[in-house]
Design a protein around this motif. Structure first.
Motif, PDB file in Angstrom:
ATOM      1  N   LYS A 124      -0.545   8.811  -0.631  1.00  0.00           N
ATOM      2  CA  LYS A 124      -0.309   9.705  -1.770  1.00  0.00           C
ATOM      3  C   LYS A 124       0.191  11.063  -1.311  1.00  0.00           C
ATOM      4  CE  LYS A 124      -3.877   7.535  -4.608  1.00  0.00           C
ATOM      5  NZ  LYS A 124      -4.981   7.129  -3.729  1.00  0.00           N
ATOM      6  N   GLY A 137       0.850  -1.188   0.000  1.00  0.00           N
ATOM      7  CA  GLY A 137       0.000   0.000   0.000  1.00  0.00           C
ATOM      8  C   GLY A 137       0.887   1.240   0.000  1.00  0.00           C
ATOM      9  N   ASP A 163      -3.725   4.296   0.177  1.00  0.00           N
ATOM     10  CA  ASP A 163      -4.206   3.248  -0.705  1.00  0.00           C
ATOM     11  C   ASP A 163      -3.773   1.947  -0.041  1.00  0.00           C
ATOM     12  OD1 ASP A 163      -4.773   1.337  -2.523  1.00  0.00           O
ATOM     13  OD2 ASP A 163      -3.697   2.224  -4.199  1.00  0.00           O
ATOM     14  N   ASN A 192      -9.669   0.842   1.854  1.00  0.00           N
ATOM     15  CA  ASN A 192      -9.455   2.270   2.112  1.00  0.00           C
ATOM     16  C   ASN A 192     -10.583   2.843   2.953  1.00  0.00           C
ATOM     17  OD1 ASN A 192      -7.242   1.959   0.530  1.00  0.00           O
ATOM     18  ND2 ASN A 192      -8.071   3.047  -1.240  1.00  0.00           N
TER      19      ASN A 192
END
Ligand code: HEM
Lengths: 192, 179
Positions: free
Chosen positions: A55, A52, A83, A90
């Motif tokens: 961002k 994962g 993510d 999520n």
């Protein structure tokens, strides 16, 4: 009419010095390039490694290879930008039992000490604040300098349950392991 | 020398083992995908994948056996029934591979590697790709539905032979002494 400049040799000499400067003199890397940096993690779910990443995060650092003990780093992560492998996951990790985003939207790390381990490897200690818990954590990182930039790759093994992340029925570590391996890669250039 | 009239031991074992696993996998698959995310759901998904991969392994072994050992010729019956039986069996063979393969492809594309029974990591068939993952998900679901329908047809035909026609069709796939 072109005629040789009387001060040309001096210019050449200065240009030569400028080229030598970065190697002859220590540089301090302090400008993090967000576009070339990433924050990833891996956890094990039913024995299966699941990757994962986040961002959005903001990382700051000062690192002079000649004086690593004086280096410092901090980062703050927008936990909502996760993510975790699937849209379903999520949505789940936003909830109370995981990150509890409405209450604790971000995680913060601040370094307290950097220690060289030999080669290009270092150890960094610091505090991590996550979901209202503040704990000392230890990461190791590696630095690769190339063409006036440095790539920092840090690995930080975390125990999610120490921070109350994945509580309640999710506390069963035979389903989702306690350990989460966090990897931070930063690309930084020297500051002015 | 009399012709074979019964299936041989390995074929019978593979048949009933796979029947049991598939009869568990189909309802498990339909049930688990509607559950909200929970530790129990993750556990069911993992078991579904592990058992599904076991079916794929058995399918390989079974096909290898089938290709090297002639099955007993079918008992006499109306031509249309023999044709439908042959077609059903061929499609079931195809689905024994296609259903688990689509599942494996889906799992790979969705970024969840399969570690068989949590012990043996299997290679990813494709890289992580959300759109491809959805495509294989639809394929897996559609093929699984096809399998469910064919299995029901197969089951109904076997029971009809046994209870209505009272012939030896079912018996030759049951364990028993060789005549
Ligand atoms: C013969 C073997 C298998 C059978 C009969 C089977 C059957 C099914 C069925 C009936 C469903 C529900 C479909 C629907 O939602 O309409 C399902 C879902 C699923 N199967 Fe399988 N399956 C098999 C093998 C596998 C394998 C090998 C994998 C992965 C390695 C797998 C992964 C999945 C997953 C992830 C779902 C849930 C999809 C979703 O969330 O919508 N299956 N399966």
């Amino acid at each position: 009419m072109i005629r040789p400049q009387p001060y040309a040799p001096a210019l050449v000499f200065l240009a030569g010095l400028a080229l030598l400067a970065p190697t002859a003199q220590a540089v301090e890397y302090s400008q993090v390039q967000p576009a070339a940096s990433k924050l990833e993690f891996t956890f094990k779910q039913m024995g299966v490694p699941v990757p994962g990443h986040f961002k959005r995060f903001d990382a700051r650092l000062r690192f002079d290879p000649a004086r690593p003990e004086q280096a410092s780093a901090s980062f703050s992560v927008d936990l909502a930008s996760i993510d975790a492998g699937s849209p379903e996951a999520n949505a789940e990790v936003a909830g109370k039992q995981w990150f509890d985003l409405p209450q604790f939207g971000s995680a913060r790390f601040v370094s307290s000490q950097v220690r060289p381990l030999g080669g290009q490897r270092y150890e960094v200690r610091g505090t991590l604040n996550l979901k209202g818990q503040t704990r000392e954590v230890v990461a190791t990182f590696q630095v690769k300098e190339e063409a006036g930039r440095a790539v920092f790759t840090a690995t930080l093994p975390l125990k999610r349950l120490e921070f109350g992340v994945g509580a309640g029925p999710w506390g069963d570590t035979s389903i989702v392991a306690d350990q989460v391996d966090v990897r931070l890669q930063l690309l930084a250039t020297p500051g002015k | 020398m009399s012709a074979e009239t019964r299936y041989r031991g390995p074929a019978i074992l593979a048949h009933w083992l796979m029947a049991a696993l598939i009869l568990a996998l189909l309802p498990l698959g339909f049930y688990m995908q509607g559950l909200p995310l929970s530790p129990a759901k993750l556990q069911l998904y993992a078991w579904h994948k592990w058992v599904g991969m076991t079916v794929l392994l058995l399918a390989v072994l079974r096909l290898a056996w089938r290709l090297t050992h002639r099955p007993p010729p079918p008992l006499p019956g109306p031509a249309w029934q023999l044709q439908i039986a042959a077609l059903t069996h061929a499609l079931l063979y195809l689905l024994l591979f296609a259903v688990p393969l689509a599942g494996w492809l889906m799992s790979s594309a969705k970024g969840f590697p399969v570690v068989w029974f949590g012990l043996l990591p299997l290679p990813d068939l494709v890289g992580r790709d959300e759109a491809l993952g959805r495509l294989f998900q639809i394929a897996h679901q559609g093929l699984a539905w096809g399998m469910a329908i064919l299995v029901l047809l197969h089951l109904a035909a076997a029971l009809k032979h046994h209870w209505v026609d009272r012939d030896g069709t079912l018996a030759r796939m049951l364990p028993g002494p060789r005549p």
